[in-house]
Design an enzyme around this catalytic site. Structure first.
Site, PDB file in Angstrom:
ATOM      1  N   THR A  33      20.985  15.132  44.303  1.00 35.95           N
ATOM      2  CA  THR A  33      19.797  13.865  44.158  1.00 35.95           C
ATOM      3  C   THR A  33      19.901  13.247  43.046  1.00 35.95           C
ATOM      4  O   THR A  33      20.412  12.177  43.317  1.00 35.95           O
ATOM      5  CB  THR A  33      18.489  14.843  44.283  1.00 35.95           C
ATOM      6  OG1 THR A  33      18.444  15.801  43.357  1.00 35.95           O
ATOM      7  CG2 THR A  33      18.373  15.548  45.618  1.00 35.95           C
TER       8      THR A  33
ATOM      9  N   LYS B 186      23.629  21.611  43.108  1.00 32.79           N
ATOM     10  CA  LYS B 186      22.726  20.692  42.759  1.00 32.79           C
ATOM     11  C   LYS B 186      21.497  21.041  41.626  1.00 32.79           C
ATOM     12  O   LYS B 186      21.074  21.936  41.839  1.00 32.79           O
ATOM     13  CB  LYS B 186      22.453  19.540  43.801  1.00 32.79           C
ATOM     14  CG  LYS B 186      21.250  20.429  44.812  1.00 32.79           C
ATOM     15  CD  LYS B 186      19.752  20.243  44.397  1.00 32.79           C
ATOM     16  CE  LYS B 186      19.390  19.006  44.056  1.00 32.79           C
ATOM     17  NZ  LYS B 186      18.141  18.855  43.590  1.00 32.79           N
TER      18      LYS B 186
ATOM     19  N   THR C 104      16.272  30.381  42.366  1.00 34.91           N
ATOM     20  CA  THR C 104      17.319  29.657  41.827  1.00 34.91           C
ATOM     21  C   THR C 104      17.333  28.009  42.139  1.00 34.91           C
ATOM     22  O   THR C 104      16.221  27.769  43.098  1.00 34.91           O
ATOM     23  CB  THR C 104      18.883  30.069  42.370  1.00 34.91           C
ATOM     24  OG1 THR C 104      19.864  29.427  42.023  1.00 34.91           O
ATOM     25  CG2 THR C 104      18.718  29.990  43.848  1.00 34.91           C
TER      26      THR C 104
ATOM     27  N   GLU D  28      17.827  15.728  34.376  1.00 35.52           N
ATOM     28  CA  GLU D  28      17.354  14.541  34.462  1.00 35.52           C
ATOM     29  C   GLU D  28      17.119  13.705  33.061  1.00 35.52           C
ATOM     30  O   GLU D  28      16.521  14.376  32.086  1.00 35.52           O
ATOM     31  CB  GLU D  28      15.860  14.211  35.101  1.00 35.52           C
ATOM     32  CG  GLU D  28      16.167  14.328  36.592  1.00 35.52           C
ATOM     33  CD  GLU D  28      15.044  14.202  37.403  1.00 35.52           C
ATOM     34  OE1 GLU D  28      15.029  14.131  38.808  1.00 35.52           O
ATOM     35  OE2 GLU D  28      14.044  14.804  36.909  1.00 35.52           O
TER      36      GLU D  28
ATOM     37  N   ASN E 160      11.119  10.146  36.361  1.00 36.78           N
ATOM     38  CA  ASN E 160       9.929  10.852  36.878  1.00 36.78           C
ATOM     39  C   ASN E 160       8.741  10.179  36.997  1.00 36.78           C
ATOM     40  O   ASN E 160       7.791  10.449  37.814  1.00 36.78           O
ATOM     41  CB  ASN E 160       9.909  12.336  36.416  1.00 36.78           C
ATOM     42  CG  ASN E 160      11.057  13.088  36.680  1.00 36.78           C
ATOM     43  OD1 ASN E 160      11.060  13.369  37.664  1.00 36.78           O
ATOM     44  ND2 ASN E 160      11.882  13.471  35.733  1.00 36.78           N
TER      45      ASN E 160
ATOM     46  N   THR F 142       2.634  -0.232  39.785  1.00 39.86           N
ATOM     47  CA  THR F 142       1.486  -0.969  39.434  1.00 39.86           C
ATOM     48  C   THR F 142       0.451  -1.810  40.253  1.00 39.86           C
ATOM     49  O   THR F 142       0.793  -1.514  41.448  1.00 39.86           O
ATOM     50  CB  THR F 142       2.159  -2.107  38.198  1.00 39.86           C
ATOM     51  OG1 THR F 142       3.152  -2.597  39.248  1.00 39.86           O
ATOM     52  CG2 THR F 142       2.825  -1.259  37.185  1.00 39.86           C
TER      53      THR F 142
END
Lengths: 412, 412
Positions: A162, A188, A199, A285, A407, A412
């Site tokens: 991802t 992943k 997990t 990330e 994230n 806007t």
């Protein structure tokens, strides 16, 4: 990529380059089905050429995605022959339609491969609360079935990503009698990654023959000290799942009871799972560094694990590592709120080889030496509780500006 | 700043501008002692003109800073007359020297004010693991004693700030019989702020006369639904403490038993504590928005609180709010791993007035309407578990790029 791990204080197991098609009798594929942007790989399939004993571990989140329900049922019904996986949509919070869609993924896979639906496991990862694009998914399944190949493990590992920046794969090999046997794996991770879960997505294949109950026990133990010891952001997903398929294709003697053969299997699987778990932490990330937290001298393994996970998950310590700031007080603070049983007046803390605290109190350590430790791509923290013999290791990553950018998905 | 809160479904209590010197009989001061950079306020003192019944709640972290030990002892010994507070150094992980330093702070304050050391409470906040600069601290205490004033509450609130961007103060007033009574308060927050603790730094003064056991009970209840329901970053500090001093200077009838007078006191204290808690969340490190999470329809208040705190603390949801991203799946996911007892198939989720999920499943809501909700400075989330009558509210803030910058404290 070769990577050695000490497992349970026993022999060292070496993890090599490899993947889910490294063991005998497995094929795999990955395609750009169109669940994500056009041209991006987003569906994968694994097939065993014969019925494979299967085991699974799943998220402890009370909100569980539809594929977990279907996969649990199918593993309970007996051996598996295939796994179908999509990225881009989690099929979570999708209600009865989501369950129908997960079942349809198993049926379509079974139809394309000439199997029964209950011989197929289903896994999904991606956004929560959106209906599955079943037209795209079913077309993808047809293409996957046609693309299965003995060297398909690499593309399959890419197709389950991802926000991962690189595929996570490996294999371990050893001998049972004269016969070489193999476990291959892929995983992943990246976001919504936190310890108190079963997990994240991990898939293992092996050509070992092993009794179902032992396979389940081995997977649970391996997940406990690997995937369950990783945190990227403290959020436990609705879709976490690790599966293993054992098809016996190597022709080695079956593992039917606990004993040396079983112990070897657990060691091999654990080493591979730790390899994948570390890859997940390293590729969290926005991460720039892997953090490894070793807690030793604990009264119990549970206390050691609680303490290690709390440090690896501490937002403040993770931000300090990003900034190369030797703020060891945040380590001891996290051990303090972890719930671990320990005496604060006995604790030693090390950043790499630099001891920063002894018996719970600050030492006058070299900030320059600590800086060289923190500037490395892998930062190791050791906490000695001096309270017993139990140890545990957890993995995390630094908290960076890029994590927020990834994230926030700015509107806007 | 006037701010009304419904408390326990009873009468609405209004929090007004005010501080720890609003009640009768209290003076306070703040000075730039030099614990932090020159010219920055970093020490505060509160004095009561007569012995005050005192109560405290403290961090649940197993690693506790030296001032907590000393303050606990002094409150157990009887009434207090003064509180001395420093920012810039936590006096945590400082061992026996740290305890001696905390005791010395009480002794120096007692000496300057003509009190006994056990009549003085001590609180510290700042970096962990550094020795206290006692020369600077003792000189600061002497200056504080000379600066105590009936309008000193404002400067005292500024002097306890760390990374806070504004002081956090307030007062509530009501009548006991014909007599007006007052509770004043101040708090600091900003980082290392997370629910599973006793509290962060909060100080209350009141001219009510109340029995010690009731004062302790009232403070615990107020902290439970205010400070303990705030999260900035999931890290529970070693130094959290909330204190209240009740000196009876208003001359109103004493609160000696539970009943209507006690209930009014709890309501007033709770309203002020919630006001300060929300101010802490709003001013979390790097925050641009206050997040308020209301969970209703829970089986128990404990389940409601677990669910509300998990959403308010979810790194992923906090990042989504920063980005104005209506990613409600992260809300339901957080409720799922919170440990709360609920049925995922019954849950409704709202962003502001926009319902995003019904019975655990996605609704086809207006992204544009959700965006207007998310663009506000206060974002309210409502989760209805449809499983009982219990409710709870938690507060947090968005996770921003600035949070990382503040806490990384970059070294190269």
């Amino acid at each position: 990529m070769a990577n050695s791990h000490e497992v349970s204080g026993a022999t060292t197991v070496t993890v090599q380059d490899g993947n889910v098609t490294s063991p005998c009798g497995f094929t795999a594929a990955g395609v750009d089905a169109g669940v994500k942007k056009p041209g991006v790989l987003d569906m994968a399939m694994i097939q065993s050429d014969r019925p494979a004993t299967a085991a699974g571990v799943y998220t402890t989140n009370k909100v569980q995605a539809a594929p977990l329900k279907v996969t649990r049922e199918h593993i309970a019904a007996g051996p598996l022959r295939a796994v179908v996986i999509n990225a881009g949509n989690a099929n979570a919070c999708t209600g009865e339609q989501g369950e129908r869609d997960a079942r349809r993924m198993a049926e379509a896979t079974a139809g394309a491969l000439g199997l029964q639906p209950q011989e197929v496991a289903v896994a999904s990862t991606g956004v929560i609360g959106k209906p599955m694009p079943m037209g795209v998914i079913e077309a993808g399944i047809a293409r996957l079935a046609g693309a299965l190949a003995v060297d398909g493990g690499t593309v399959a590992a890419e197709a389950i990503m991802t926000t991962d920046t690189e595929p996570k794969t490996g294999k371990v090999e050893w001998r049972i009698g004269d016969q070489q046997v193999t476990i291959g794996g892929m995983a992943k991770g990246s976001g919504m990654i936190h310890p108190n879960m079963a997990t994240m997505l991990g898939f293992f294949t092996t050509d070992v023959q092993i009794a179902p109950a032992l396979l389940q026990k081995a997977l649970q133990r391996a997940a406990q000290v690997s995937f369950n010891m990783v945190s990227v952001d403290g959020d436990t997903s609705t879709n976490d799942m690790a599966l293993i398929l054992a098809n016996g294709a190597a022709g080695a003697p079956a593992i039917e009871t606990e004993g040396p053969l079983y112990d070897q299997f657990v060691q091999a699987l654990t080493a591979l799972a730790i390899h994948l778990a570390k890859a997940i932490a390293r590729d969290g990330e926005g991460a720039t560094k892997l953090i490894e937290v070793c807690v030793r001298g604990a009264k119990t393994e549970a206390s050691a694990a609680q303490a290690a996970r709390a440090v690896a998950a501490s937002t403040l310590f993770k931000a300090a590592v990003f900034g190369n700031d030797a703020n060891w007080g945040r380590i001891l603070c996290a051990v303090g709120y972890s719930g671990a049983d320990f005496d604060p007046a006995k604790v030693d803390v090390y950043l790499g080889h630099v001891q920063t605290a002894a018996q719970g109190q600050a030492l006058d350590f070299s900030e320059a030496e600590a800086l060289t430790v923190l500037q490395k791509r892998e930062v190791r923290v050791t906490v000695d509780l001096h309270d017993g013999d139990a140890t545990a290791t957890a993995w995390g990553c630094d908290l960076t500006v890029d994590y927020v950018h990834i994230n926030a998905d700015y509107r806007t």
